[in-house]
Structures are given as structure tokens and as C-alpha cells.
Design an enzyme around this catalytic site. Structure first.
Site, PDB file in Angstrom:
ATOM      1  N   ASN A  18      -0.262   3.697  -6.693  1.00  0.00           N
ATOM      2  CA  ASN A  18      -0.915   2.417  -6.969  1.00  0.00           C
ATOM      3  C   ASN A  18      -0.488   1.442  -5.865  1.00  0.00           C
ATOM      4  OD1 ASN A  18       1.661   1.377  -7.688  1.00  0.00           O
ATOM      5  ND2 ASN A  18       1.356   1.971  -9.829  1.00  0.00           N
ATOM      6  N   GLU A  23       3.299   0.909  -5.501  1.00  0.00           N
ATOM      7  CA  GLU A  23       4.018   2.065  -4.950  1.00  0.00           C
ATOM      8  C   GLU A  23       3.773   2.183  -3.451  1.00  0.00           C
ATOM      9  OE1 GLU A  23       3.970   4.891  -8.952  1.00  0.00           O
ATOM     10  OE2 GLU A  23       2.233   4.841  -7.610  1.00  0.00           O
ATOM     11  N   ASP A  51      -2.276   9.026 -14.658  1.00  0.00           N
ATOM     12  CA  ASP A  51      -2.348  10.445 -15.011  1.00  0.00           C
ATOM     13  C   ASP A  51      -3.800  10.905 -15.081  1.00  0.00           C
ATOM     14  OD1 ASP A  51       0.408  10.591 -15.260  1.00  0.00           O
ATOM     15  OD2 ASP A  51       0.368  10.022 -17.368  1.00  0.00           O
TER      16      ASP A  51
END
Length: 339
Positions: free
Chosen positions: A52, A55, A123
Site C-alpha cells: 500500500n 508500505e 489479502d
């Protein structure tokens, strides 16, 4: 192959991740990584990493959220530094940014919808990306599918799966204004109903063929929705309509009828059923309130006994006079004949 340890330490030793990546790449398998932490050396040579924005910022060492050009430039640099084929940055409400091996970028807009919970969105992205690539999709197409899938799960409470029927609806209507998340199959629909009930919502159910949607239908649906918090519409399948109405019906396909119902604000969910009556579907949905038009008597309402047995109730609503699908079809046929 998907690598993700949620930062719990499985990949704390660089050689584990590197060995897995090298083995998979030698076997011709793509390796997708959901990264944790700043040490991406362990992921060097992967097919794709899916950070994301936060990150990516941690690895790039600079703030990128507000500057799209900076995000793209940093993404290109990071992709090169870690010898990745692709970098897919998830950006929340801003969609995604996919960078390829030639440092070309593809901006994928988010699907506008109400967000309830972002748990599990990352996920969902990497799992759908892997499934799409495994099915033979091109990378850009797989990323777009993953973006659609993420848009569905953020509209659910808690960490929830995306069902095949939900994703199929999103893919079918992704280029239209139809609210595809309302047009899903039985399994996904029942899961949605359970979520609503857990949240304390009162679920209302009605059903019909809804062939040639007219003001009478609209009135019934709005009145039904007013009895509760969520309206589920059971829709007769094409085969079911033919058995009930004859081989000349339906005029519009199940898919088209569902799309029109789903476009109504008062309708929260459309679930097709194959049987001649909705009894089996009612028994599975277990609505708090079952609604039919006043052309029925209470005793004639399919599902009345079953709903009342667990404490639900039946409501009959007044119909708008002068409207029926049969009447409309006669008018159309008469007009054609007159010409």
C-alpha cells in the site's frame, strides 16, 4: 506463489524468501509478495510486490500520498532496485498504480462505493491477482480484476470473502452505472443477509418476475422497503417465468431484469431463484417481514406460515391501479398491429 507472513517472522531470515522465489521462478511460476517491513532484499526477484502507499513510503523513504508523480517515480525506482517484473501499489480511495518492467505506469481508479471496513482488502487484492494470473489473464487485466474485488470487500463488515458471483457481477457491469454488488448469487446473497442481521438490520423480502418494470412495481418495492432496513428481492429466473407465464415470456432476460431492479435505491439485494415459487429462498433468507401486493389474500402468500413460525410477519401493500406487465404487452401488441 503468494508470500505473506503478516510480519510474524516466517521471512525474518532472508534466505527463506529468496529460496522460495528462486525455486518458483525456475519452475516458471509467478511469485506475488504482500510485503511487511522495510527490508525488501528478501523479496528481490519476485514477479510482483503489492504494497500500500504507506508500505512503499517506508521503503522509498519519502512521503508519497499527496504527490502522484512522486509515487510513480519512487515506484519505478523501487521496482528496479529489487529487480521486480511488476509493482502494484494499492492506494485506497485513489485506486491502484501498476508499474511494469519498462517503468510504464497504469493508474486504475477505485470503484466508488460506501466503505464499511478495509480489513482484508490487501489479502483480497493479492489473492484475486493470483487467481486471475492463474486463469491466464494478462497482468494489467488481473490487476483491474483485483481492484474490483477489493471494492466489494471494503463494503462488507469485518474480514469477509468475495464470492464468485459477486466478482462475476462486478466484471460484467464494471463499465456501467449498475450497482453490481446488488446482483449476486445465492451463497453470497445469504452471507450478505447474515451480515445485515448481525448488525441489527430488519430484512424485508418480496418476489416476482418483474418483467417490463412499471410504476406499479416501483410503488410496491418502495412500500416494501419502508417496512425495514434492507430489501431483498427474489427474482424468478427465465426458466421459471416461462413455466409460469408461457414461452413468450420473459420479455427481458433475468440479467436485464436484475440490473433494472438493482438500479433502484430502495432495493438492497437481488437473488434469482429457479423454482416456481420463492418458498425455498424465503426459508433460506428468513426475512423479518414478507411483503406481497394486495391482490393476494394473506392465506395465498407463499411462505406466510414459515415466516410466522419463527416470529416474522406478512404485510400486504396496496397496488397502483392500471398497471400490469400483461396489460402493457397487450398495448404494445395492439399498437404494432394498428401500424
Amino acid at each position: 506463489m503468494i508470500l505473506s507472513d503478516y510480519g510474524k517472522g516466517i521471512f525474518s531470515t532472508r534466505t527463506i524468501a529468496r529460496d522460495l522465489i528462486q525455486t518458483a521462478r525456475k519452475a516458471g511460476l509467478p511469485v506475488l509478495v504482500d510485503p511487511k517491513g522495510r527490508d525488501w532484499q528478501r523479496y528481490r526477484g519476485a514477479t510482483c510486490i503489492t504494497p500500500n502507499t504507506a508500505e512503499l513510503e517506508a521503503v522509498a523513504g519519502e512521503a508519497l500520498e499527496a504527490d502522484e508523480a512522486a509515487l510513480i517515480a519512487s515506484g519505478c525506482r523501487v521496482r528496479e532496485d529489487y529487480e521486480l517484473d511488476w509493482l502494484l501499489v494499492t492506494r485506497g480511495a485513489n485506486g491502484m498504480c501498476l508499474i511494469d518492467a519498462r517503468n510504464h505506469h497504469h493508474l486504475i481508479p477505485a470503484q466508488a462505493r460506501e466503505v464499511y471496513d478495509v480489513s482484508g482488502a490487501g489479502d483480497t487484492v493479492i489473492a484475486t491477482l493470483a487467481a486471475s494470473l492463474g486463469a491466464g489473464d494478462a497482468f494489467v487485466e488481473a490487476a483491474e480484476t483485483a481492484n474490483l474485488a477489493a471494492g466489494v470487500v471494503v463494503g462488507k463488515l469485518g474480514t469477509q470473502p468475495i464470492y464468485q458471483s459477486e466478482l462475476a457481477s462486478m466484471l460484467q457491469f464494471s463499465d456501467s452505472s449498475y450497482p453490481a454488488t446488488k446482483l449476486i448469487g445465492l451463497e453470497a446473497g445469504l452471507a450478505r443477509v447474515r451480515e445485515w442481521k448481525s448488525a441489527g438490520d430488519k430484512v424485508v423480502f418480496t418476489n416476482g418476475c418483474f418483467d417490463l418494470l412499471h410504476p406499479g412495481h416501483i410503488s410496491l418495492l418502495h412500500k416494501a422497503r419502508a417496512y425495514g432496513d434492507r430489501l431483498v428481492v427474489g427474482l424468478n429466473s427465465d426458466a421459471s417465468v416461462r413455466r409460469l407465464k408461457g414461452q413468450s415470456r420473459p420479455f427481458l432476460s433475468e440479467q436485464d431484469r436484475a440490473a433494472m431492479l438493482g438500479a433502484l435505491e430502495c432495493v438492497d439485494l437481488v437473488i434469482p431463484f429457479e423454482e416456481d415459487t420463492p418458498l425455498e429462498l424465503i426459508d433460506k433468507v428468513k426475512p423479518h417481514i414478507l411483503v406481497k401486493g394486495s391482490d393476494y389474500t394473506p392465506e395465498e402468500v407463499v411462505g406466510k406460515a414459515e415466516v410466522e413460525a419463527y416470529g416474522g410477519c406478512v404485510r400486504l401493500v396496496a397496488l397502483v391501479e392500471g398497471y400490469s406487465t400483461t396489460g402493457l404487452s397487450r398495448k404494445v401488441n395492439a399498437a404494432i398491429t394498428k401500424k
